[in-house]
Structure formats: C-alpha cells, structure tokens
Design a protein around this motif. Structure first.
Motif, short mmCIF file in Angstrom:
data_model
loop_
_atom_site.label_atom_id
_atom_site.label_comp_id
_atom_site.label_asym_id
_atom_site.label_seq_id
_atom_site.Cartn_x
_atom_site.Cartn_y
_atom_site.Cartn_z
N GLU A 56 -19.72 25.97 -6.23
CA GLU A 56 -19.81 27.02 -7.27
C GLU A 56 -19.12 26.13 -8.48
O GLU A 56 -19.16 26.09 -9.47
CB GLU A 56 -19.12 28.16 -7.18
CG GLU A 56 -19.17 29.23 -8.42
CD GLU A 56 -20.22 29.52 -9.04
OE1 GLU A 56 -20.28 29.81 -10.30
OE2 GLU A 56 -21.32 29.38 -8.46
N LEU A 57 -17.99 25.60 -8.15
CA LEU A 57 -17.26 24.54 -9.02
C LEU A 57 -17.99 23.29 -9.68
O LEU A 57 -17.97 23.07 -10.84
CB LEU A 57 -16.24 23.96 -8.33
CG LEU A 57 -14.83 25.11 -8.01
CD1 LEU A 57 -13.85 24.37 -7.10
CD2 LEU A 57 -14.32 25.63 -9.18
N VAL A 58 -18.91 23.00 -8.66
CA VAL A 58 -19.70 21.92 -9.11
C VAL A 58 -20.69 22.41 -10.03
O VAL A 58 -21.27 21.76 -11.47
CB VAL A 58 -20.42 21.00 -8.01
CG1 VAL A 58 -21.43 19.98 -8.49
CG2 VAL A 58 -19.29 20.34 -7.29
N ARG A 59 -21.32 23.43 -9.49
CA ARG A 59 -22.54 24.18 -10.36
C ARG A 59 -22.08 24.52 -11.79
O ARG A 59 -22.81 24.63 -12.77
CB ARG A 59 -22.93 25.28 -9.67
CG ARG A 59 -24.44 26.05 -10.38
CD ARG A 59 -24.65 27.46 -9.71
NE ARG A 59 -23.44 28.27 -10.37
CZ ARG A 59 -23.69 28.70 -11.45
NH1 ARG A 59 -24.31 28.34 -12.57
NH2 ARG A 59 -22.25 29.52 -12.14
N SER A 60 -20.90 25.16 -11.91
CA SER A 60 -20.37 25.41 -13.15
C SER A 60 -19.94 24.37 -14.18
O SER A 60 -19.97 24.53 -15.37
CB SER A 60 -19.12 26.20 -13.08
OG SER A 60 -17.88 25.39 -12.41
N GLY A 61 -19.99 23.02 -13.64
CA GLY A 61 -19.94 21.65 -14.44
C GLY A 61 -18.42 21.44 -14.50
O GLY A 61 -18.13 20.70 -15.49
N VAL A 62 -17.43 22.28 -13.93
CA VAL A 62 -16.21 21.89 -14.41
C VAL A 62 -15.58 20.73 -13.43
O VAL A 62 -14.68 19.98 -13.61
CB VAL A 62 -15.12 23.18 -14.11
CG1 VAL A 62 -15.04 23.40 -12.69
CG2 VAL A 62 -13.71 22.76 -14.77
N GLY A 72 -14.41 12.11 -16.02
CA GLY A 72 -13.37 11.51 -17.08
C GLY A 72 -12.29 12.51 -17.33
O GLY A 72 -12.56 13.61 -17.50
N GLU A 73 -11.12 11.80 -17.04
CA GLU A 73 -9.94 12.74 -17.16
C GLU A 73 -9.28 13.08 -18.46
O GLU A 73 -8.78 13.89 -18.50
CB GLU A 73 -8.68 12.02 -16.52
CG GLU A 73 -8.83 11.68 -14.87
CD GLU A 73 -7.71 10.90 -14.49
OE1 GLU A 73 -7.14 10.11 -15.25
OE2 GLU A 73 -7.31 11.30 -13.26
N SER A 74 -9.98 12.38 -19.46
CA SER A 74 -9.63 12.85 -20.79
C SER A 74 -10.65 13.65 -21.65
O SER A 74 -10.79 13.73 -22.88
CB SER A 74 -9.09 11.68 -21.80
OG SER A 74 -7.96 10.89 -21.15
N GLY A 75 -11.86 14.23 -20.82
CA GLY A 75 -12.85 15.03 -21.87
C GLY A 75 -13.91 14.30 -21.74
O GLY A 75 -14.20 13.39 -20.79
N GLY A 76 -14.84 14.59 -22.55
CA GLY A 76 -16.12 13.80 -22.58
C GLY A 76 -17.28 14.90 -22.35
O GLY A 76 -16.80 15.97 -22.20
N ALA A 77 -18.54 14.45 -22.26
CA ALA A 77 -19.60 15.37 -22.11
C ALA A 77 -19.85 15.97 -20.51
O ALA A 77 -20.13 16.79 -20.42
CB ALA A 77 -20.95 14.76 -22.44
N GLY A 78 -19.52 15.15 -19.79
CA GLY A 78 -19.45 15.46 -18.34
C GLY A 78 -18.28 16.09 -17.74
O GLY A 78 -17.31 16.69 -18.83
N PRO A 79 -18.23 16.55 -16.49
CA PRO A 79 -16.99 17.21 -15.83
C PRO A 79 -15.97 16.29 -16.26
O PRO A 79 -15.75 15.18 -16.19
CB PRO A 79 -17.59 17.18 -14.38
CG PRO A 79 -18.83 16.85 -14.37
CD PRO A 79 -19.10 16.09 -15.34
N ARG A 80 -14.79 17.32 -16.56
CA ARG A 80 -13.50 16.69 -16.77
C ARG A 80 -12.77 16.58 -15.35
O ARG A 80 -11.85 15.68 -15.67
CB ARG A 80 -12.63 17.71 -17.52
CG ARG A 80 -11.48 16.88 -18.27
CD ARG A 80 -11.03 17.92 -19.41
NE ARG A 80 -9.68 17.34 -19.59
CZ ARG A 80 -8.71 17.95 -20.55
NH1 ARG A 80 -9.09 19.06 -20.99
NH2 ARG A 80 -7.47 17.44 -20.67
N LEU A 81 -13.15 17.32 -14.43
CA LEU A 81 -12.39 16.98 -12.96
C LEU A 81 -13.29 16.47 -12.02
O LEU A 81 -14.55 16.60 -12.15
CB LEU A 81 -12.01 18.39 -12.63
CG LEU A 81 -11.11 19.52 -13.55
CD1 LEU A 81 -10.88 20.74 -12.87
CD2 LEU A 81 -9.84 18.80 -13.81
N GLY A 82 -12.70 15.67 -11.11
CA GLY A 82 -13.29 15.15 -10.05
C GLY A 82 -13.57 16.06 -8.78
O GLY A 82 -13.48 17.25 -8.99
#
Length: 268
Positions: A56-62, A72-82
C-alpha cells in the motif's frame, strides 16, 4: 422518533443518554457496548500484515518499490521515500508483547536498517492497534511527507512489529537521523479502535525518557484529527526541535499561534 439526546450524541463519540429498560439499559445499548468491546479486543490482538502495508505504501506513491532504486530525498516527481525495511522487537509474539511492555521497547538484535544520516526518519509501528496503522498509516505518512519542507532529507521508512514507542529510539539511532517520527497504533478504546499517534524525538538514542518526546494523538478519519492537520502540527514541531536543539517538554506546538492571535472577525 427523536429525543433530547439526539443532537448531543451527534457531537461526541461518548455514550450518553442511553436510556432505561426497567432497572437496566435497553438491550440495543448493551449489544452496542459488547460490540465495541469486542472490536477493541480484536484490534489489540490482530497482527500487522507487513507485506500488505508495504504494498500500500508503494501503491500510494510515497515509497519506492523494491526495484525502483533510491528515491529522491529532497523531492521531485517520484517517491520521496525509499523502499521500507522491517524491524521487530524482542517480544516473540503478541501474547508476550502484551505481558512484557519492556520487550517491545528494544529490538531483537541490532536493527538492520540502511544508514542514511537524513534529517528525518519514520518508524511505522503496530503498537496496540495494528489496525490503526494499516488503515491510516499510508495516508498519514503521505501527508507528513507533503508537510515537511523539501529542504529536509528523509530516510526510508522502517516498519516495526510488536513495537512500543521506545523502539523508535533504537531505530532512529541506527538510521543516524536527526529526528525520528514514530507513527504507532494507540490503545483501542470503546469509541475508537483505530487511532494513530505520532511521537517525535530529536536526536534519538536508546534510553530517552518520555519527557524527551512530543506526541500528536487521536489521528483517524473521519472522527479524529485529520491527516493534514496532524501533519502540519508535526512539521511545526520538527522545525521547532531543529531550532531548539531538542524535543520534549520544552518544545511547544506553535502551529495555531497565528490563528489564535488573529481576532475573529465573524464575532465583531
């Protein structure tokens, strides 16, 4: 048929104006109470489905997926968290977890988590209501990521099972983060069985006292604190902790300071 109590019941989750049936309560009210008690007991004992939560965390995009590389740790279009990692406490099972709170505060061995030295780390803990984490955790984590400024670096989240709040100190120290946020299922009650709390500890390390933390509690939709409101308060506390150099009793919530200092024009 309405009665005097109907309007008041709409404003609270407390059980008020239950009525009488002879010397006792009406059967419907007794059954409602027993149902709420059973739901609360189930919430305490139900285990966390870790795989489902990660999905669910991956599906939500976070969060990034296992094959997506580093987020990316500082934002951007993709997920911000690993991608999330998992840790369990020294409590072997749910029964031991409930009998031995002390075991839920320490990890089973050294936490195997990626060293990141990020500004903020997240621990998603089952606590006393895994249902709360499963239901509200992904949405609350997304709100927190949006509320925190993009200048802060964020570590991949850690999912902790059989966990008490103190386990976050060990995980935060292992991560190397400046501040750790523990999203944890709160003790179920007879009105709410799926409430989340967020505990903030600046400079986490084993042995921190409860007075070194700040807590934002009663987070659940739709009857409790909204995700966005809770995230705004937490983001303010994170900023305050970084400025003050510590968290706990000396750190106050200033998220509504401007709102409270502005005269209510509707009353003038």
């Amino acid at each position: 048929m309405t009665d005097f109590w109907d309007e008041l019941r709409a404003t609270t989750q407390a059980r008020i104006g239950l009525g009488r049936a002879g010397d006792g309560m009406p059967t419907s009210r007794v059954l409602e109470f027993r149902l709420a008690h059973a739901i609360a007991r189930d919430a305490v004992h139900d285990p966390l489905d870790v795989d489902k939560l990660i999905a669910e965390l991956v599906r939500s995009g976070v969060c990034a997926g296992p094959d997506d590389g580093e987020a990316g740790e500082s934002g951007g279009a993709g997920p911000r968290l690993g991608h999330p990692t998992t840790v369990t406490s020294r409590a072997a099972d749910r029964a031991e977890y409930l009998r031995r709170p002390d075991l839920g505060r320490v990890p089973a061995g050294s936490p195997v988590v990626p060293r990141s030295t990020a500004d903020v780390g997240f621990v998603l803990a089952d606590g006393l209501s895994a249902r709360a984490l499963a239901t509200h955790g992904p949405a609350l984590l997304s709100a927190l990521v949006r509320a925190l400024p993009p200048t802060l670096t964020l570590a991949p989240p850690v999912i902790a099972t059989q966990a008490r709040v103190g386990l976050g100190d060990h995980i935060g120290a292992a991560l190397g983060v400046g501040t750790v946020l523990v999203l944890i299922g709160e003790r179920p009650g007879l009105s709410v069985a799926d409430s989340l709390g967020v505990y903030l500890t600046h400079h986490p390390e084993p042995g921190r006292a409860d007075s070194d933390r700040n807590c934002v509690s009663n987070i659940h939709a739709p009857g409790g604190l909204a995700y966005e409101v809770a995230a705004r308060v937490v983001a303010g506390l994170v900023a305050g902790a970084r400025q003050l150099g510590r968290s706990g009793v000396d750190l106050k919530d200033t998220s509504r300071a401007a709102e409270l200092s502005t005269p209510d024009t509707a009353l003038s």
